[in-house]
Write a protein that holds these residues in place. Structure first.
Motif, PDB file in Angstrom:
ATOM      1  N   ASN A   1       0.822  -1.210   0.000  1.00 45.84           N
ATOM      2  CA  ASN A   1       0.000   0.000   0.000  1.00 45.84           C
ATOM      3  C   ASN A   1       0.855   1.259   0.000  1.00 45.84           C
ATOM      4  OD1 ASN A   1      -2.454  -1.355  -0.020  1.00 45.84           O
ATOM      5  ND2 ASN A   1      -2.565  -1.455   2.219  1.00 45.84           N
TER       6      ASN A   1
ATOM      7  N   TRP B   1       3.485   1.817  -1.705  1.00 43.25           N
ATOM      8  CA  TRP B   1       3.999   2.150  -3.036  1.00 43.25           C
ATOM      9  C   TRP B   1       2.927   2.024  -4.123  1.00 43.25           C
ATOM     10  CZ3 TRP B   1       8.683   4.002  -2.162  1.00 43.25           C
ATOM     11  CH2 TRP B   1       9.413   3.510  -1.078  1.00 43.25           C
ATOM     12  N   ARG B   2       1.691   1.926  -3.754  1.00 42.94           N
ATOM     13  CA  ARG B   2       0.631   1.670  -4.742  1.00 42.94           C
ATOM     14  C   ARG B   2       0.413   2.838  -5.696  1.00 42.94           C
ATOM     15  NH1 ARG B   2      -5.023   1.169  -1.723  1.00 42.94           N
ATOM     16  NH2 ARG B   2      -5.627   1.018  -3.916  1.00 42.94           N
ATOM     17  N   HIS B   3       0.914   4.040  -5.345  1.00 46.36           N
ATOM     18  CA  HIS B   3       0.720   5.198  -6.221  1.00 46.36           C
ATOM     19  C   HIS B   3       1.668   5.189  -7.417  1.00 46.36           C
ATOM     20  CE1 HIS B   3       4.019   6.282  -3.525  1.00 46.36           C
ATOM     21  NE2 HIS B   3       4.405   7.170  -4.430  1.00 46.36           N
TER      22      HIS B   3
ATOM     23  N   ASP C   1       3.523   3.772 -10.918  1.00 38.15           N
ATOM     24  CA  ASP C   1       2.989   3.159 -12.130  1.00 38.15           C
ATOM     25  C   ASP C   1       2.990   1.645 -12.009  1.00 38.15           C
ATOM     26  OD1 ASP C   1       2.616   5.656 -13.325  1.00 38.15           O
ATOM     27  OD2 ASP C   1       4.701   5.714 -13.969  1.00 38.15           O
TER      28      ASP C   1
ATOM     29  N   HIS D   1       4.788  11.124 -12.497  1.00 39.79           N
ATOM     30  CA  HIS D   1       5.479  10.097 -13.274  1.00 39.79           C
ATOM     31  C   HIS D   1       6.972  10.392 -13.412  1.00 39.79           C
ATOM     32  CE1 HIS D   1       1.622   8.328 -14.414  1.00 39.79           C
ATOM     33  NE2 HIS D   1       1.193   9.557 -14.678  1.00 39.79           N
TER      34      HIS D   1
END
Length: 659
Positions: free
Chosen positions: A445, A447-449, A451, A584
């Motif tokens: 959770n 690092w879920r943001h 890509d 990004h």
């Protein structure tokens, strides 16, 4: 292209080596007796160049001796078959037999016992052998049964034996006297090169004492002057000096103490008398005084606090830790934490005596945990993992953890007490299944943001020469025998190590990764000040090795590096953040921009200190003597009492080391 040409050359070399290996293996029989297999193995290992160094030759000698012993046992055992031939073993059975021998046998120590002294009781020493034996305390009553003679035997019954009490006592005395003589004989025959026999010549009242009668008998065996005798003098009162009888030293120890006490009162006559004697401890006293005087200087460290100032010693260190030396992060961390312990363990090879305790093996438990976690995540990577938010995913991970644990334990059964202790370890690890599943969920959770959030991809990744067999490594392993070369500016040092886990993800078009080091014991946190001081270099160096060597072909960039505390909260919140992610795109974090050049400077100073012979007795942990195995030979308490500081303005080696 040049790359294809190089690959073709490597393939040609590999083909020749594989063909050579195939020819060697084809020459092996399908079945043979153990004795025949020993000869075939010797020829195979010789052709392959395995038996080339001193260590490998010693290993082969142990294996060959064990196989020959098993062959002899087979010859002794009755054969149920009609033939008289020895049982034949196939290759699979031979491999199983070799593995069994390897688990049971131990290699001899890689270093000798020069300079080591063991203090043992007479009963314990009778079964040992040593180049030099010093047998002390051979007074008149030593190895005597006089104090045992005449005592009633609580288990004896003179009426039932038909003998009077004095006859039993006499027999008992003769038996005890024989045991004492045999014990003495066992001890004096334990020496390989020299034997020293010592006894006190005077008692506390100054009266002469005779030695043990057995010592006199030994002298008679060798004849007059057969055994050289040295009498340690007590010392003499200076000529013309009159002292009270109560102050007269009656032993060498009392004379030494009185001489030093008088020297402190500006009277050096007695101390001069001790030093002037041809056989004395005067030289040792003067050396001790010089040592104390040197240590008493509060402004500097010297040769008595761990600094090797001699040119020969520093030249030897420079050769041992030259440009070809393989450094490990744990070596550098150990030196930064306690230079003197590094010196004692890495250079002197000092090891504490093993204790006979009934306890589980923390190292074995950690190794089992690492294998379980690697297998679990390899299975997960082969399947489509469910969403981390789904609670069933956590339950499935915990259950998979338990199944893999049971399978790993069942695959390597132990026997007896070791099996019971490992069952304790298995239960400890099993209790971590559910908490670990929650930790993994929290980690994902976090690092879920991204890509592509980092997922466990590589395990037990090695860079540098292998320290164990790589037969069980997974296909996607990126390990390499090539060490990581860390550029320090003026030189490149070679670093080797093994990374527990590398998680790979993606930010935009850039491959990113996290470096994880499992901790099954106490919780450890990565701190910037400890990294700067060199006490926590492992994770930053692992991240650099992964970025510049292991994942260089993927042009991957390190995202974070941290410890994963199994008994704590999992991947630590204070991990080393090397990159910052915004949308990004990524940028190097301010923390890593500051730490990286400081890490290189620290490593350069640590290497220079080791090569320069700087091993001061300093440790910032004020409780280090409570757990350090070298505390019995360390004088850190004395140095702390003098409030000495390290490093000084400039060390004798010309380099200043970070504190």
């Amino acid at each position: 292209s040049d790359e294809r040409q190089e690959q073709a050359q490597q393939a040609a070399v590999a083909l020749a080596n594989l063909q050579r290996l195939a020819n060697c293996l084809d020459a092996l029989p399908e079945q043979a007796a153990i004795g025949a297999w020993t000869g075939h193995l010797a020829e195979l290992l010789t052709q392959l160049g395995v038996i080339s160094g001193e260590r490998s030759s010693a290993a082969w000698a142990v294996l060959r001796k064990a196989l020959r012993s098993l062959d002899l046992v087979d010859a002794w055992l009755p054969n149920d078959s009609l033939s008289d031939d020895l049982p034949l073993l196939g290759i699979d059975e031979l491999v199983e037999l070799v593995e069994m021998v390897a688990e049971d046998q131990r290699l001899p120590a890689a270093h000798d016992a020069v300079g080591r002294v063991r203090v043992l009781t007479a009963e314990s020493a009778r079964h040992e052998s040593a180049p030099h034996v010093f047998l002390a305390g051979l007074s008149e009553q030593a190895f005597s049964s006089s104090d045992q003679a005449g005592r009633p035997d609580p288990d004896g019954d003179p009426l039932r034996s038909g003998q009077p009490d004095d006859s039993l006592a006499e027999q008992r005395s003769l038996a005890e006297r024989g045991d004492a003589m045999y014990l003495f004989y066992s001890l004096v025959t334990r020496a390989d090169e020299s034997l020293t026999l010592s006894y006190p010549a005077m008692d506390e009242k100054g009266q002469q004492l005779p030695p043990s009668p057995l010592l006199r008998e030994l002298e008679r065996c060798f004849g007059p002057a057969g055994i050289p005798v040295t009498t340690q003098p007590l010392g003499e009162v200076p000529l013309g000096e009159v002292i009270d009888a109560d102050e007269l030293p009656l032993s060498r120890s009392a004379h030494r103490q009185a001489a030093v006490a008088r020297a402190l009162d500006k009277d050096q006559a007695w101390l001069a008398g001790i030093v002037s004697q041809p056989v004395s401890v005067g030289a040792g006293i003067l050396d001790a005084i010089g040592c104390i005087a040197s240590r008493a200087r509060r402004d500097q460290f010297g040769e008595y606090e761990g600094l090797l100032l001699g040119e020969a010693a520093q030249a030897a260190l420079a050769r041992r830790f030259d440009g070809e030396h393989l450094w490990s992060p744990s070596q550098l961390e150990g030196y930064a934490t306690c230079p003197f312990r590094f010196f004692a363990e890495q250079l002197l090879s000092l090891e504490p005596l093993g204790e006979l305790t009934l306890a589980s093996d923390a190292g074995r438990r950690g190794s089992l945990l690492h294998q379980v976690l690697a297998t679990v995540h390899q299975q997960l990577s082969a399947q489509a993992a469910e969403s981390p938010e789904d609670q069933s995913w956590q339950a499935d991970l915990a259950e998979r953890f338990r199944r893999v644990l049971d399978a790993e334990v069942a695959a390597t059964p132990l026997g007896g007490l070791e099996q019971s202790l490992r069952e304790i370890e298995r239960r400890q690890i099993e209790a971590w299944a559910t908490p670990y599943a929650q930790q993994e969920n929290d980690y994902r959770n976090r690092w879920r943001h991204l890509d592509e959030p980092p997922r466990a991809t590589y395990f037990e990744v090695r860079f540098g020469p292998e320290v164990q067999s790589s037969a069980t490594r997974p296909e996607q392993d990126i390990s390499t025998p090539v060490p990581f070369e860390l550029d320090l500016g003026d030189e490149q040092i070679r670093i080797t190590g093994q990374i527990d886990r590398i998680d790979v993800g993606r930010v935009g078009e850039v491959t990113v990764f996290n470096v994880i080091d499992y901790k099954s014991g106490r919780e450890v946190r990565l701190k910037d000040e400890a990294v700067r001081a060199g006490r926590q270099l492992q994770l930053p160096l692992y991240a650099l090795a992964a970025e510049e060597l292991l994942l260089a072909d993927q042009r991957a960039e390190a995202l974070a590096a941290g410890y994963w505390s199994i008994q704590g909260k999992g991947f630590e919140k204070g991990a080393l953040e090397m990159r910052q992610v915004e949308g990004h795109t990524m940028s190097t974090s301010e923390q890593w921009q500051q730490l990286r050049p400081q890490i290189l400077a620290t490593v350069r100073q640590l290497v220079a200190g080791i090569r320069g012979g700087d091993f001061p007795v300093v440790n910032e942990d004020q409780e280090c003597t409570r757990w350090c195995p070298q505390s019995t030979i360390c004088r850190v308490a004395q140095i702390r009492s003098l409030e000495k500081q390290w490093p000084p303005a400039e060390s004798p080696s010309g380099e200043s080391i970070l504190k």
